[in-house]
Write an enzyme that holds these catalytic residues in place. Structure first.
Site, PDB file in Angstrom:
ATOM      1  N   GLU A 147       6.528  -6.807  -3.601  1.00  0.00           N
ATOM      2  CA  GLU A 147       6.765  -6.941  -5.047  1.00  0.00           C
ATOM      3  C   GLU A 147       5.477  -6.598  -5.795  1.00  0.00           C
ATOM      4  O   GLU A 147       4.395  -6.606  -5.193  1.00  0.00           O
ATOM      5  CB  GLU A 147       7.188  -8.380  -5.358  1.00  0.00           C
ATOM      6  CG  GLU A 147       8.455  -8.753  -4.606  1.00  0.00           C
ATOM      7  CD  GLU A 147       9.034 -10.101  -5.016  1.00  0.00           C
ATOM      8  OE1 GLU A 147       8.385 -10.836  -5.793  1.00  0.00           O
ATOM      9  OE2 GLU A 147      10.150 -10.392  -4.538  1.00  0.00           O
ATOM     10  N   GLU A 263       8.246  -2.406  14.463  1.00  0.00           N
ATOM     11  CA  GLU A 263       7.910  -1.683  13.238  1.00  0.00           C
ATOM     12  C   GLU A 263       6.443  -1.230  13.256  1.00  0.00           C
ATOM     13  O   GLU A 263       6.111  -0.136  12.830  1.00  0.00           O
ATOM     14  CB  GLU A 263       8.169  -2.565  12.015  1.00  0.00           C
ATOM     15  CG  GLU A 263       9.654  -2.823  11.797  1.00  0.00           C
ATOM     16  CD  GLU A 263       9.932  -3.852  10.711  1.00  0.00           C
ATOM     17  OE1 GLU A 263      10.989  -4.485  10.780  1.00  0.00           O
ATOM     18  OE2 GLU A 263       9.085  -4.023   9.811  1.00  0.00           O
TER      19      GLU A 263
HETATM   20  C1  LIG Z   1       3.765   4.797   1.171  1.00  0.00           C
HETATM   21  C2  LIG Z   1       4.134   3.334   1.196  1.00  0.00           C
HETATM   22  C3  LIG Z   1       5.414   2.970   1.603  1.00  0.00           C
HETATM   23  C4  LIG Z   1       5.775   1.624   1.604  1.00  0.00           C
HETATM   24  N1  LIG Z   1       7.059   1.281   1.962  1.00  0.00           N
HETATM   25  C5  LIG Z   1       7.465  -0.010   1.834  1.00  0.00           C
HETATM   26  C6  LIG Z   1       8.830  -0.377   2.060  1.00  0.00           C
HETATM   27  O1  LIG Z   1       9.666   0.461   2.426  1.00  0.00           O
HETATM   28  N2  LIG Z   1       9.199  -1.670   1.858  1.00  0.00           N
HETATM   29  C7  LIG Z   1       8.302  -2.630   1.452  1.00  0.00           C
HETATM   30  O2  LIG Z   1       8.707  -3.765   1.290  1.00  0.00           O
HETATM   31  N3  LIG Z   1       6.989  -2.316   1.245  1.00  0.00           N
HETATM   32  C8  LIG Z   1       6.558  -1.042   1.407  1.00  0.00           C
HETATM   33  N4  LIG Z   1       5.239  -0.706   1.173  1.00  0.00           N
HETATM   34  C9  LIG Z   1       4.318  -1.744   0.741  1.00  0.00           C
HETATM   35  C10 LIG Z   1       3.281  -2.159   1.779  1.00  0.00           C
HETATM   36  O3  LIG Z   1       3.882  -2.785   2.872  1.00  0.00           O
HETATM   37  C11 LIG Z   1       2.262  -3.072   1.047  1.00  0.00           C
HETATM   38  O4  LIG Z   1       1.598  -2.256   0.094  1.00  0.00           O
HETATM   39  C12 LIG Z   1       1.269  -3.713   1.995  1.00  0.00           C
HETATM   40  O5  LIG Z   1       1.902  -4.664   2.817  1.00  0.00           O
HETATM   41  C13 LIG Z   1       0.111  -4.400   1.240  1.00  0.00           C
HETATM   42  O6  LIG Z   1       0.580  -5.236   0.231  1.00  0.00           O
HETATM   43  P1  LIG Z   1      -0.039  -5.120  -1.248  1.00  0.00           P
HETATM   44  O7  LIG Z   1       0.069  -3.696  -1.672  1.00  0.00           O
HETATM   45  O8  LIG Z   1       0.608  -6.130  -2.120  1.00  0.00           O
HETATM   46  O9  LIG Z   1      -1.568  -5.451  -1.087  1.00  0.00           O
HETATM   47  P2  LIG Z   1      -2.232  -6.918  -1.149  1.00  0.00           P
HETATM   48  O10 LIG Z   1      -1.472  -7.854  -0.303  1.00  0.00           O
HETATM   49  O11 LIG Z   1      -2.432  -7.283  -2.575  1.00  0.00           O
HETATM   50  O12 LIG Z   1      -3.646  -6.636  -0.484  1.00  0.00           O
HETATM   51  C14 LIG Z   1      -4.781  -6.143  -1.222  1.00  0.00           C
HETATM   52  C15 LIG Z   1      -5.972  -6.144  -0.274  1.00  0.00           C
HETATM   53  O13 LIG Z   1      -6.252  -7.463   0.166  1.00  0.00           O
HETATM   54  C16 LIG Z   1      -6.296  -7.511   1.578  1.00  0.00           C
HETATM   55  N5  LIG Z   1      -5.802  -8.807   2.026  1.00  0.00           N
HETATM   56  C17 LIG Z   1      -4.677  -9.465   1.628  1.00  0.00           C
HETATM   57  N6  LIG Z   1      -4.549 -10.596   2.323  1.00  0.00           N
HETATM   58  C18 LIG Z   1      -5.596 -10.683   3.162  1.00  0.00           C
HETATM   59  C19 LIG Z   1      -6.019 -11.638   4.150  1.00  0.00           C
HETATM   60  N7  LIG Z   1      -5.313 -12.736   4.431  1.00  0.00           N
HETATM   61  N8  LIG Z   1      -7.159 -11.388   4.825  1.00  0.00           N
HETATM   62  C20 LIG Z   1      -7.883 -10.280   4.580  1.00  0.00           C
HETATM   63  N9  LIG Z   1      -7.542  -9.333   3.666  1.00  0.00           N
HETATM   64  C21 LIG Z   1      -6.404  -9.532   2.977  1.00  0.00           C
HETATM   65  C22 LIG Z   1      -5.395  -6.386   2.037  1.00  0.00           C
HETATM   66  O14 LIG Z   1      -5.695  -5.974   3.353  1.00  0.00           O
HETATM   67  C23 LIG Z   1      -5.732  -5.322   1.005  1.00  0.00           C
HETATM   68  O15 LIG Z   1      -6.915  -4.668   1.392  1.00  0.00           O
HETATM   69  C24 LIG Z   1       4.841   0.636   1.207  1.00  0.00           C
HETATM   70  C25 LIG Z   1       3.548   1.018   0.833  1.00  0.00           C
HETATM   71  C26 LIG Z   1       3.193   2.349   0.826  1.00  0.00           C
HETATM   72  C27 LIG Z   1       1.799   2.715   0.401  1.00  0.00           C
END
Ligand SMILES: Cc1cc2nc3c(=O)[nH]c(=O)nc-3n(C[C@H](O)[C@H](O)[C@H](O)COP(=O)(O)OP(=O)(O)OC[C@H]3O[C@@H](n4cnc5c(N)ncnc54)[C@H](O)[C@@H]3O)c2cc1C
Length: 398
Positions: A147, A263
């Protein structure tokens, strides 16, 4: 003469380098199937890359063609429209797609993530309704977890499905959803409970794209994977029948955790194949590019760099193939899958960075596959759980 290091309308394969050890995963049946998959990606996918990147998604008709060719949902049992094959066949499809650098079609998510959720947790009616159509390409599947306000911390999602007796009313939004723009069916991760414990309050709900109140954003403008449709999804008072819940209400988080190892291995499989394909291209390039009166490949620094790259590729290959064997045997651990996803996606970035270097200025040009691969493959380190999260998972068991 065709420049095979440059994007052309026709796929021209560079000579295959191979890794330092022979692969032992595939049998003759997999290699037969590889020929079908190879032909499909070379002829039906590769020539359209430019047009699909411009529109931000592949053509709908490609999905039907892939279904006709037997490339969708291969590991789904025959009674539900699949081939009833093992995941090594699914791996062949992923490897062949990576070989031509086609990051556009979201086949693996559809076939190997969405369909298995329905197979493993769906009712018989859900399986009969959706799986045959997914295998034929008639409907396209997506999964919405992330989200705008949360991704890694999945327990904090805000999308909520309110219980209204015989139906839910769904409100919220999802972002970065692969196949989202073309999707006909989305598995939506939503809160159904209010215990305050995210893991116990979460459910998976099947939402059809024609549901009233469900809208999609335009394909997002991404740094790479530009032909893959990735969108925002919005749910505004969407009425969803109770029978659309997947598995048991409140067990969504547990179901997500159970599927994550495969996955993550899938990401490693794709990153590995892509790194190998780009190494082949770059090696071919430096053999044919001259500087100071000799092929660039003749310089010792270049030869040593390639030796390092091939060794890294071989290490990754051995790890990925062992994980694949474990997956087929049912013994792949979440830790091993997380390690494969993390290490191979990082290795892929290192190798492709070197491939760009080997091309000099041409490596920075969009019409060269290595330039696209450089940005396309960056995503492997982010989705499926970021590599920081992979380290968290592995370290918890230490
Ligand atoms: C091309 C693409 C396709 C995608 N397809 C899908 C899909 O089909 N379905 C879906 O649901 N999602 C999808 N995603 C989303 C993707 O899974 C998320 O972007 C990813 O899980 C990271 O979540 P976020 O973007 O909210 O980053 P955040 O969770 O906000 O993270 C930001 C930063 O903080 C770091 N961080 C967060 N928590 C911790 C922790 N505990 N310890 C250390 N570091 C931490 C992360 O590593 C990152 O560097 C897709 C993303 C991309 C780019």
């Amino acid at each position: 003469m065709t420049d095979r290091t440059k994007m052309t309308a026709k796929f021209v394969a560079p000579p295959e380098t191979g890794t330092l050890l022979p692969r032992t995963v595939f049998g003759p049946e997999h290699e037969d199937y590889r020929r079908t998959a190879r032909k499909f990606f070379e002829h039906e996918v590769f020539p359209h890359w430019e047009e699909w990147e411009a529109q931000g998604h592949v053509d709908r008709g490609l999905w039907n063609k892939a279904g006709d060719a037997g490339l969708l949902c291969v590991a789904i049992p025959e009674e539900f429209g699949g081939l009833g094959a093992d995941r090594i066949f699914a791996t062949v499809v992923m490897e062949e797609q990576a070989r031509v650098g086609a990051s556009g079609p979201g086949f693996s998510l559809h076939s190997e993530i969405v369909a298995p959720y329905i197979l493993h947790y769906g009712t018989d009616a859900q399986k009969r309704e959706y799986l045959p159509k997914m295998a034929s390409g008639e409907i396209i599947g997506a999964i919405g977890m992330t989200e705008p306000s949360t991704g890694s911390d999945l327990q904090s999602i805000r999308t909520r499905a309110e219980d209204k007796g015989d139906h839910y009313v769904l409100n919220g939004s999802k972002i970065f959803i692969t196949n989202g723009y073309l999707a006909d069916l989305v598995i939506v991760v939503a809160k159904t409970g209010a215990s305050g414990k995210g893991s116990a309050d979460t459910s998976l709900i099947l939402v059809e794209a024609n549901s009233l109140g469900f809208t999609k954003g335009k394909p997002l403008k991404k740094m790479g994977m530009r032909a893959q449709d990735t969108t925002e999804l919005f749910f505004n008072d969407v009425r969803v029948p109770k029978e659309n819940v997947l598995g048991t209400e409140g067990m969504g988080f547990m179901m997500l955790m159970q599927q994550l190892a495969w996955e993550r291995l899938m990401i490693a499989i794709q990153a590995q194949a892509s790194a190998e394909a780009n190494f082949d291209i770059a090696r071919d390039y430096v053999k044919n590019r001259n500087a100071f009166g000799r092929p660039v490949a003749a310089f010792q620094t270049m030869r040593h760099r390639m030796a390092e790259m091939q060794t890294e590729l071989s290490v990754g290959r051995a790890f990925v193939d062992e994980c694949l064997k474990a997956e087929v045997a049912g013994t792949l651990t979440p830790m091993a899958a997380a390690g494969a996803k993390m290490w191979v996606s990082e290795m892929c970035s290192r190798v492709i960075d070197q491939c760009v270097n080997m091309h000099g200025g041409y490596g920075f040009m969009w019409e060269y596959p290595v330039a696209r691969a450089f940005v396309d493959n960056r995503a492997h380190r982010i989705y499926g759980g970021t590599n920081d999260i992979m380290k968290e998972l592995i370290s918890r068991a230490l």
